[in-house]
Design a protein around this motif. Structure first.
Motif, PDB file in Angstrom:
ATOM      1  N   GLU A 258     -13.271  33.141  98.258  1.00  0.00           N
ATOM      2  CA  GLU A 258     -13.120  32.731  99.653  1.00  0.00           C
ATOM      3  C   GLU A 258     -14.019  33.647 100.474  1.00  0.00           C
ATOM      4  O   GLU A 258     -13.596  34.679 100.969  1.00  0.00           O
ATOM      5  N   GLY A 259     -15.265  33.246 100.587  1.00  0.00           N
ATOM      6  CA  GLY A 259     -16.273  34.117 101.175  1.00  0.00           C
ATOM      7  C   GLY A 259     -17.083  34.759 100.061  1.00  0.00           C
ATOM      8  O   GLY A 259     -17.485  34.085  99.111  1.00  0.00           O
ATOM      9  N   LEU A 260     -17.299  36.056 100.146  1.00  0.00           N
ATOM     10  CA  LEU A 260     -18.059  36.763  99.125  1.00  0.00           C
ATOM     11  C   LEU A 260     -17.181  37.097  97.924  1.00  0.00           C
ATOM     12  O   LEU A 260     -16.006  37.434  98.085  1.00  0.00           O
ATOM     13  N   PRO A 261     -17.717  37.024  96.709  1.00  0.00           N
ATOM     14  CA  PRO A 261     -16.976  37.576  95.575  1.00  0.00           C
ATOM     15  C   PRO A 261     -16.625  39.043  95.870  1.00  0.00           C
ATOM     16  O   PRO A 261     -17.427  39.764  96.482  1.00  0.00           O
ATOM     17  N   PRO A 262     -15.435  39.493  95.474  1.00  0.00           N
ATOM     18  CA  PRO A 262     -14.988  40.824  95.883  1.00  0.00           C
ATOM     19  C   PRO A 262     -15.915  41.954  95.479  1.00  0.00           C
ATOM     20  O   PRO A 262     -16.062  42.947  96.206  1.00  0.00           O
ATOM     21  N   GLU A 263     -16.570  41.822  94.314  1.00  0.00           N
ATOM     22  CA  GLU A 263     -17.460  42.905  93.867  1.00  0.00           C
ATOM     23  C   GLU A 263     -18.736  42.965  94.714  1.00  0.00           C
ATOM     24  O   GLU A 263     -19.346  44.032  94.842  1.00  0.00           O
ATOM     25  N   ILE A 264     -19.126  41.826  95.303  1.00  0.00           N
ATOM     26  CA  ILE A 264     -20.260  41.828  96.216  1.00  0.00           C
ATOM     27  C   ILE A 264     -19.840  42.419  97.562  1.00  0.00           C
ATOM     28  O   ILE A 264     -20.515  43.268  98.140  1.00  0.00           O
ATOM     29  N   ALA A 265     -18.696  41.964  98.063  1.00  0.00           N
ATOM     30  CA  ALA A 265     -18.196  42.480  99.345  1.00  0.00           C
ATOM     31  C   ALA A 265     -17.984  43.980  99.297  1.00  0.00           C
ATOM     32  O   ALA A 265     -18.253  44.691 100.277  1.00  0.00           O
ATOM     33  N   ALA A 266     -17.524  44.482  98.142  1.00  0.00           N
ATOM     34  CA  ALA A 266     -17.254  45.920  98.011  1.00  0.00           C
ATOM     35  C   ALA A 266     -18.510  46.763  98.192  1.00  0.00           C
ATOM     36  O   ALA A 266     -18.431  47.920  98.619  1.00  0.00           O
ATOM     37  N   LEU A 267     -19.660  46.202  97.867  1.00  0.00           N
ATOM     38  CA  LEU A 267     -20.911  46.947  98.045  1.00  0.00           C
ATOM     39  C   LEU A 267     -21.180  47.231  99.515  1.00  0.00           C
ATOM     40  O   LEU A 267     -21.702  48.293  99.871  1.00  0.00           O
ATOM     41  N   PHE A 268     -20.833  46.280 100.382  1.00  0.00           N
ATOM     42  CA  PHE A 268     -21.195  46.377 101.790  1.00  0.00           C
ATOM     43  C   PHE A 268     -20.101  46.990 102.665  1.00  0.00           C
ATOM     44  O   PHE A 268     -20.377  47.446 103.763  1.00  0.00           O
ATOM     45  N   GLY A 269     -18.851  46.963 102.204  1.00  0.00           N
ATOM     46  CA  GLY A 269     -17.781  47.551 102.998  1.00  0.00           C
ATOM     47  C   GLY A 269     -16.690  46.561 103.343  1.00  0.00           C
ATOM     48  O   GLY A 269     -16.859  45.337 103.195  1.00  0.00           O
ATOM     49  N   SER A 270     -15.582  47.059 103.843  1.00  0.00           N
ATOM     50  CA  SER A 270     -14.382  46.251 104.046  1.00  0.00           C
ATOM     51  C   SER A 270     -14.522  45.222 105.164  1.00  0.00           C
ATOM     52  O   SER A 270     -13.783  44.241 105.209  1.00  0.00           O
ATOM     53  N   ASP A 271     -15.467  45.420 106.078  1.00  0.00           N
ATOM     54  CA  ASP A 271     -15.591  44.505 107.217  1.00  0.00           C
ATOM     55  C   ASP A 271     -16.705  43.479 107.007  1.00  0.00           C
ATOM     56  O   ASP A 271     -17.231  42.910 107.962  1.00  0.00           O
ATOM     57  N   THR A 272     -17.032  43.223 105.752  1.00  0.00           N
ATOM     58  CA  THR A 272     -18.144  42.323 105.441  1.00  0.00           C
ATOM     59  C   THR A 272     -17.704  40.866 105.476  1.00  0.00           C
ATOM     60  O   THR A 272     -16.628  40.513 104.998  1.00  0.00           O
ATOM     61  N   GLU A 273     -18.558  40.011 106.009  1.00  0.00           N
ATOM     62  CA  GLU A 273     -18.255  38.583 106.125  1.00  0.00           C
ATOM     63  C   GLU A 273     -19.442  37.765 105.637  1.00  0.00           C
ATOM     64  O   GLU A 273     -20.596  38.047 105.987  1.00  0.00           O
ATOM     65  N   LEU A 274     -19.163  36.760 104.811  1.00  0.00           N
ATOM     66  CA  LEU A 274     -20.200  35.824 104.396  1.00  0.00           C
ATOM     67  C   LEU A 274     -20.390  34.786 105.497  1.00  0.00           C
ATOM     68  O   LEU A 274     -19.437  34.116 105.898  1.00  0.00           O
ATOM     69  N   LEU A 275     -21.632  34.641 105.963  1.00  0.00           N
ATOM     70  CA  LEU A 275     -21.934  33.640 106.974  1.00  0.00           C
ATOM     71  C   LEU A 275     -22.345  32.322 106.328  1.00  0.00           C
ATOM     72  O   LEU A 275     -21.903  31.255 106.744  1.00  0.00           O
ATOM     73  N   ILE A 276     -23.195  32.404 105.312  1.00  0.00           N
ATOM     74  CA  ILE A 276     -23.615  31.209 104.579  1.00  0.00           C
ATOM     75  C   ILE A 276     -24.198  31.645 103.241  1.00  0.00           C
ATOM     76  O   ILE A 276     -24.774  32.734 103.127  1.00  0.00           O
ATOM     77  N   ALA A 277     -24.021  30.816 102.223  1.00  0.00           N
ATOM     78  CA  ALA A 277     -24.621  31.064 100.913  1.00  0.00           C
ATOM     79  C   ALA A 277     -25.327  29.796 100.456  1.00  0.00           C
ATOM     80  O   ALA A 277     -24.770  28.697 100.578  1.00  0.00           O
ATOM     81  N   ILE A 278     -26.539  29.935  99.938  1.00  0.00           N
ATOM     82  CA  ILE A 278     -27.340  28.795  99.493  1.00  0.00           C
ATOM     83  C   ILE A 278     -27.723  29.013  98.032  1.00  0.00           C
ATOM     84  O   ILE A 278     -28.459  29.948  97.717  1.00  0.00           O
TER      85      ILE A 278
END
Length: 221
Positions: free
Chosen positions: A43-63
């Protein structure tokens, strides 16, 4: 130039038709299929990807399978996933390279054998863009150059704050990590799985690099 109009996926199976070789690249356990199931399940970024950027990371769009022109008449760089990400009030153009047991392809030495003028011009452009010497060491993999360049080019095109190249690996033995580390050494950066490292390039753009370890449960889907 790739297609400019995109439609939402209808699940992981939608990704298959976008591949360069939809039959050869889609077996269970291969990176294309594994990556598709992982990203579709998130739901958004895979958790291991989000963890790289920090807790406040949000996926805007993925192609998926996003093609990026390298500003010449040669083949485009086909990024496994291109994403626009918001983190700490900064937008980031992210080029994701999925891996299981696949290599990063030919080294610079292999790719540059009897190089045509077009190849010479392309390599010079890539090296200038990512801020490395040209020609680079021959044992570095060419794919890493054009994948990093894709992130920078799309950061310019979408006017994001930063660029990022992420290896999303599902290999349990971290196959390919040494190749990734050797590439980062060009930027005087130390590679570490699960950690984002950053470099400000000569033209002022900041590029981030990361190695994310994917959930192995997606290998069997």
């Amino acid at each position: 130039m790739g297609k400019m109009i995109y439609v939402p996926t209808a699940g992981a199976q939608s990704w298959q038709a976008l591949l360069a070789d939809p039959t050869k690249q889609w077996p269970t356990g291969y990176s294309a299929r594994t990556l598709a199931h992982c990203w579709e399940a998130a739901e958004g970024l895979p958790p291991e990807i989000a963890a790289l950027f920090g807790s406040d990371t949000e996926l805007l769009i993925a192609i998926p399978e996003h093609k990026v022109s390298l500003r010449d008449t040669g083949r485009e760089s086909q990024t496994d996933v291109f994403a626009l990400v918001k983190s700490s009030n900064r937008t980031i153009a992210v080029a994701v390279e999925g891996k299981v047991n696949e290599s990063f392809g030919p080294t610079i030495s292999d790719w540059y054998v009897d190089a045509s003028l077009r190849k010479q011009q392309r390599l010079a452009f890539l090296c200038e863009l990512i801020g490395t010497e040209c020609p680079p060491p021959g044992d570095i993999h060419y794919q890493l150059f054009h994948r990093a360049a894709s992130a920078i080019l799309e950061a310019d095109r979408f006017k994001t704050d930063d660029a990022a190249m992420i290896v999303h690996s599902f290999a349990q033995d971290r196959r390919g990590f040494d190749a990734y580390a050797a590439f980062l050494d060009l930027f005087e950066l130390a590679a570490e799985a699960g950690k984002l490292v950053s470099k400000t390039l000569p033209h002022g753009r900041t590029i981030h690099f990361g190695w994310a370890q994917g959930d192995p449960r997606f290998l069997s889907l």
